[in-house]
Enzyme design. Structure first.
Site: not given
Ligand code: IPM
Ligand code: MN
Length: 352
Positions: A140, A187, A219, A243, A247
């Protein structure tokens, strides 16, 4: 107790869910005799429109001076083709970096009453783990760029021993009051940064003989999280993998809208749900406020206001038990609005 809290309502559904969050916090502070002073500040798409930058200096200064920052969500699809060379998310990343919020804590908890996960129910009972995501380093924040002819692009992934150590220690410490198990996700069969993570984390593990440490390649971890989510206690990982995994893990809980997070630095801290700005739902009073409300509850814990945190979480649990839920976690014909969920939690707090 007095606390100065910077509030960033952000974009999309941000203002709606923040409104419910501040409402329930007001009832908590009133009940327990605290004074929280909120300062609303702009960031993200709304700040680009007003000030030409997603993270104005005034916002940064206010955040640095406050006891904590509460943020709802940032992002707007109208910047997706990036014609103006900046995005709302750039502001969030800048703030994380300037505040040095290196440790992002994302608890994954399953509520047995919610049944919207596509994963088989028997795999979900008793799932309870936390993702410790490094938040100010890695791909990042490494140097990025393009070749002169724009046909080659690069993003460097860089980690230092110090950066790995500081979050590693946080994860091991947290595991002591849990099931004493840390899984490092990396990884290391390919990436040099991952090899460094393994070395450094193994070194830290020597100081925590009661904690078991294991390793998973990203993975494989992506698969295990869906096939056997119960086996995890603390997942420790870098910025990018954290990240993606968080999700993915939200699918276990039924909705991304449920998940809170705390971003902790040495002096500063910020509390933000893990979801995005959900622009399709903006202004419709349908977004789930629980991710934001539970982030506020992580803030109470950070302030060591444990009774306050427990009451807020109890109120959230009751709203779920009594099926006062937005349509992401309950069948739409029985669903409540954002505001109704906030009101239910608020009333519960006032009455208990
Ligand atoms: C999160 C979000 C952020 C990230 C984005 C909005 C930049 O997806 O906080 O998980 O990737 O960290
Ligand atoms: Mn995110």
């Amino acid at each position: 107790m007095k606390k100065n809290i910077s509030v960033i309502e952000g974009d999309g559904i941000g203002p709606e869910i923040m409104k419910q969050t501040i409402k329930v916090l007001n009832s908590i502070t009133k009940k327990y005799g605290h004074n929280f002073y909120y300062k609303n500040i702009l960031a993200g798409s709304i700040a680009i429109e007003k000030f030409g930058t997603p993270m104005p200096k005034e916002t940064i200064d206010t955040c640095l001076k406050s006891d904590a920052v509460l943020l709802s969500c940032i992002g707007d699809p109208k910047y997706d083709n990036n014609t103006i060379g900046m995005r709302p998310e750039d502001g969030l990343l800048k703030l994380r970096k300037i505040m040095n919020l290196y440790c992002n804590i994302r608890p994954i908890v399953v509520y047995s009453q919610i049944n919207k996960s596509p994963i088989k129910k028997e795999l979900l009972d008793e799932v309870d783990f936390i993702i410790y995501r490094e938040l100010t380093g890695g791909i990042y924040f490494g140097e990025k760029g393009r070749s002169k002819n724009k046909e080659i692009a690069y993003d460097y992934c860089i980690y230092s021993k110090k950066e790995i150590q500081r979050i590693g220690i946080m994860a091991f410490k947290a595991s002591l009051s849990r099931r004493k198990k840390v899984t490092l996700v990396d990884k290391a069969n390919v990436l040099e940064t991952s090899k460094l993570w393994r070395e450094v984390i193994q070194e830290i593990a020597l100081d925590y003989p009661d904690v078991s440490l294991d390793f998973l390649y990203i993975d494989n971890a992506a698969m295990q999280i869906i096939m056997n989510p119960k086996k995890f206690d603390i997942i420790l990982t870098d910025n990018m993998f954290g990240d993606i995994l968080s999700d993915e893990a939200s699918v276990i809980t039924s909705s991304l809208g449920l998940l809170p997070s705390a971003s902790i630095g040495n002096k500063q801290s910020m509390f933000e749900p893990i979801h995005g700005s959900y622009p399709q739902a903006a202004g419709k009073n349908i977004a789930n406020p629980l991710g934001c409300i539970l982030s506020a509850s992580m803030m109470l814990e950070y302030f060591k206001m444990y009774k306050e945190k427990n009451l807020l979480e109890e109120a959230v649990k009751k709203s779920i038990e009594n099926k006062v839920c937005t349509s992401d976690i309950i069948d739409i014909e029985y669903s409540s609005t954002t505001e109704e969920v906030g009101n239910y939690i608020d009333t519960y707090i006032k009455n208990h």
